[in-house]
Design a protein around this motif. Sequence first.
Motif, PDB file in Angstrom:
ATOM      1  N   THR A   8       1.788  -3.183 -10.381  1.00  0.00           N
ATOM      2  CA  THR A   8       2.514  -3.417  -9.125  1.00  0.00           C
ATOM      3  C   THR A   8       3.094  -2.108  -8.598  1.00  0.00           C
ATOM      4  O   THR A   8       2.980  -1.802  -7.401  1.00  0.00           O
ATOM      5  CB  THR A   8       3.646  -4.435  -9.342  1.00  0.00           C
ATOM      6  OG1 THR A   8       3.100  -5.658  -9.827  1.00  0.00           O
ATOM      7  CG2 THR A   8       4.389  -4.688  -8.035  1.00  0.00           C
ATOM      8  N   THR A  11       0.309  -0.024  -7.174  1.00  0.00           N
ATOM      9  CA  THR A  11      -0.114  -0.510  -5.855  1.00  0.00           C
ATOM     10  C   THR A  11       0.850  -0.048  -4.767  1.00  0.00           C
ATOM     11  O   THR A  11       0.441   0.444  -3.719  1.00  0.00           O
ATOM     12  CB  THR A  11      -0.191  -2.046  -5.859  1.00  0.00           C
ATOM     13  OG1 THR A  11      -1.133  -2.471  -6.846  1.00  0.00           O
ATOM     14  CG2 THR A  11      -0.623  -2.574  -4.488  1.00  0.00           C
ATOM     15  N   LEU A  12       2.149  -0.204  -5.038  1.00  0.00           N
ATOM     16  CA  LEU A  12       3.159   0.188  -4.050  1.00  0.00           C
ATOM     17  C   LEU A  12       3.182   1.699  -3.836  1.00  0.00           C
ATOM     18  O   LEU A  12       3.408   2.176  -2.718  1.00  0.00           O
ATOM     19  CB  LEU A  12       4.541  -0.304  -4.487  1.00  0.00           C
ATOM     20  CG  LEU A  12       4.714  -1.830  -4.535  1.00  0.00           C
ATOM     21  CD1 LEU A  12       6.099  -2.202  -5.056  1.00  0.00           C
ATOM     22  CD2 LEU A  12       4.477  -2.436  -3.152  1.00  0.00           C
ATOM     23  N   LEU A  14       0.580   3.711  -4.126  1.00  0.00           N
ATOM     24  CA  LEU A  14      -0.599   3.987  -3.297  1.00  0.00           C
ATOM     25  C   LEU A  14      -0.341   3.607  -1.842  1.00  0.00           C
ATOM     26  O   LEU A  14      -0.726   4.330  -0.920  1.00  0.00           O
ATOM     27  CB  LEU A  14      -1.807   3.223  -3.834  1.00  0.00           C
ATOM     28  CG  LEU A  14      -2.438   3.748  -5.119  1.00  0.00           C
ATOM     29  CD1 LEU A  14      -3.446   2.740  -5.672  1.00  0.00           C
ATOM     30  CD2 LEU A  14      -3.128   5.081  -4.855  1.00  0.00           C
ATOM     31  N   ALA A  15       0.318   2.462  -1.639  1.00  0.00           N
ATOM     32  CA  ALA A  15       0.629   2.013  -0.278  1.00  0.00           C
ATOM     33  C   ALA A  15       1.556   2.995   0.416  1.00  0.00           C
ATOM     34  O   ALA A  15       1.364   3.335   1.590  1.00  0.00           O
ATOM     35  CB  ALA A  15       1.265   0.622  -0.324  1.00  0.00           C
ATOM     36  N   LYS A  16       2.568   3.484  -0.310  1.00  0.00           N
ATOM     37  CA  LYS A  16       3.524   4.439   0.264  1.00  0.00           C
ATOM     38  C   LYS A  16       2.838   5.746   0.654  1.00  0.00           C
ATOM     39  O   LYS A  16       3.042   6.277   1.751  1.00  0.00           O
ATOM     40  CB  LYS A  16       4.634   4.705  -0.746  1.00  0.00           C
ATOM     41  CG  LYS A  16       5.740   5.608  -0.222  1.00  0.00           C
ATOM     42  CD  LYS A  16       6.827   5.785  -1.282  1.00  0.00           C
ATOM     43  CE  LYS A  16       7.922   6.727  -0.780  1.00  0.00           C
ATOM     44  NZ  LYS A  16       8.979   6.922  -1.817  1.00  0.00           N
ATOM     45  N   SER A  18      -0.370   6.204   1.249  1.00  0.00           N
ATOM     46  CA  SER A  18      -1.322   5.948   2.330  1.00  0.00           C
ATOM     47  C   SER A  18      -0.598   5.793   3.666  1.00  0.00           C
ATOM     48  O   SER A  18      -1.070   6.288   4.700  1.00  0.00           O
ATOM     49  CB  SER A  18      -2.132   4.689   2.030  1.00  0.00           C
ATOM     50  OG  SER A  18      -3.051   4.431   3.059  1.00  0.00           O
ATOM     51  N   SER A 211      -5.916  -2.645  -7.083  1.00  0.00           N
ATOM     52  CA  SER A 211      -4.695  -1.950  -6.680  1.00  0.00           C
ATOM     53  C   SER A 211      -4.997  -0.928  -5.590  1.00  0.00           C
ATOM     54  O   SER A 211      -4.191  -0.728  -4.669  1.00  0.00           O
ATOM     55  CB  SER A 211      -4.056  -1.252  -7.881  1.00  0.00           C
ATOM     56  OG  SER A 211      -3.599  -2.194  -8.818  1.00  0.00           O
ATOM     57  N   GLY A 215      -3.316  -1.498  -2.110  1.00  0.00           N
ATOM     58  CA  GLY A 215      -2.389  -0.467  -1.663  1.00  0.00           C
ATOM     59  C   GLY A 215      -2.736   0.045  -0.274  1.00  0.00           C
ATOM     60  O   GLY A 215      -1.863   0.176   0.592  1.00  0.00           O
ATOM     61  N   GLU A 216      -4.023   0.336  -0.067  1.00  0.00           N
ATOM     62  CA  GLU A 216      -4.469   0.787   1.255  1.00  0.00           C
ATOM     63  C   GLU A 216      -4.276  -0.308   2.302  1.00  0.00           C
ATOM     64  O   GLU A 216      -3.895  -0.032   3.445  1.00  0.00           O
ATOM     65  CB  GLU A 216      -5.948   1.200   1.204  1.00  0.00           C
ATOM     66  CG  GLU A 216      -6.223   2.490   0.440  1.00  0.00           C
ATOM     67  CD  GLU A 216      -5.663   3.711   1.148  1.00  0.00           C
ATOM     68  OE1 GLU A 216      -5.394   3.632   2.362  1.00  0.00           O
ATOM     69  OE2 GLU A 216      -5.459   4.739   0.489  1.00  0.00           O
TER      70      GLU A 216
END
Length: 363
Positions: A8, A11-12, A14-16, A18, A211, A215-216
């Motif tokens: 988790t 994933t977060l 990677l999201a941040k 991106s 993930s 994330g993306e």
Amino acid sequence: MSQPYNHTKATLALAKASFRSITRSPSAVIFTLAFPLIFIVVFGFIGGGGTKIDVVVAPQSDIQNPVIASLEKISVVRLVKDQTEKEINSNLEKGNYDALISVEKNTNGTPVYITNVKYTSASPDKGNILKSVLNELSYELNTLNQKPTVTEIRATTVTGRLYRTIDFILPGQLGFSLLSTGVFGTAFIFFSLRQNLVIKRFFATPVRRSSIVLGEAIARIGFALLGALFIIIIGHFAFNFTLINGAVTVFNMIVLATIGVIVFMGFGFVVSGLAKSESTIPPISNIITLPQFLLSGTFFSISAFPAWLQPISKALPLTYLNDAMRKVAFEGAGLWDVKQQVLIMVVWGIGIYAVAVKTFKWE
């Protein structure tokens, strides 16, 4: 003892990362915010607009008469038939129709027909045009044809909300923004990650493939929704875009935007899988986005298109997103009221992600 790997957090993270890269991308900002806002500003200042007057014919009206026959020959007037009284009254109040016309045969002799017209205050400009058209038509039928008085026109007006050009344009531009973000953004980022061997390096870590995708997706959806909210706020406060139920309407539009961008990201995954080089991404993406941009009611109602073109327009997912957005914003429809449009978008999503699974490449 080593801690278990936290997917988790990965994933977060990677999201941040991106999301930061998206905000620094000029093309992402231009397609998501700049282009839609330019069109909104232009059409917002234009105001009312429109060249067609939608006149609905009452169910009990006599349609075999010279008045209706003459109106059918006038290019600026578009007659709508086969509507129930409930549908007519509702659409008149919402401004979807510009007037209601009912022609009755006069049992007392002269005039031969009595024409009852009900205008709506939601379309005052078009109502004035129609009044001129009917006055000229009445003069021609009653005087130039040298017959007994053919018709007498009686008019009333119903109160309705003013329907501005911005109420039609903004949902379409919002759809265009979501489509561009979903297709171009997803296609470029995943092709770039694959081309630069970033994904291959991820495989050497405990990070799951899911993930990476999630994330993306979170970053792209978050950026698209912030852009959508910004467009709605600018449209409402700068150009009086109608949000009939206030914050509830905004929430419903954001939910629809979320569904839309998720569906459109599926097209982006397909493009990134099909593209052989970065230079081939724009033409493939344009094949997907341009027909929808032009044919899905972004600038003009699809009812204005030729009859042979309308089935193509009604097959495109952006058509249903635009339609749902307009119903929610101006008519006050809830999410359940636009369930048909949502269902069609979901079906499109299932189909396009099935294709994406077959075409997407990790390496």
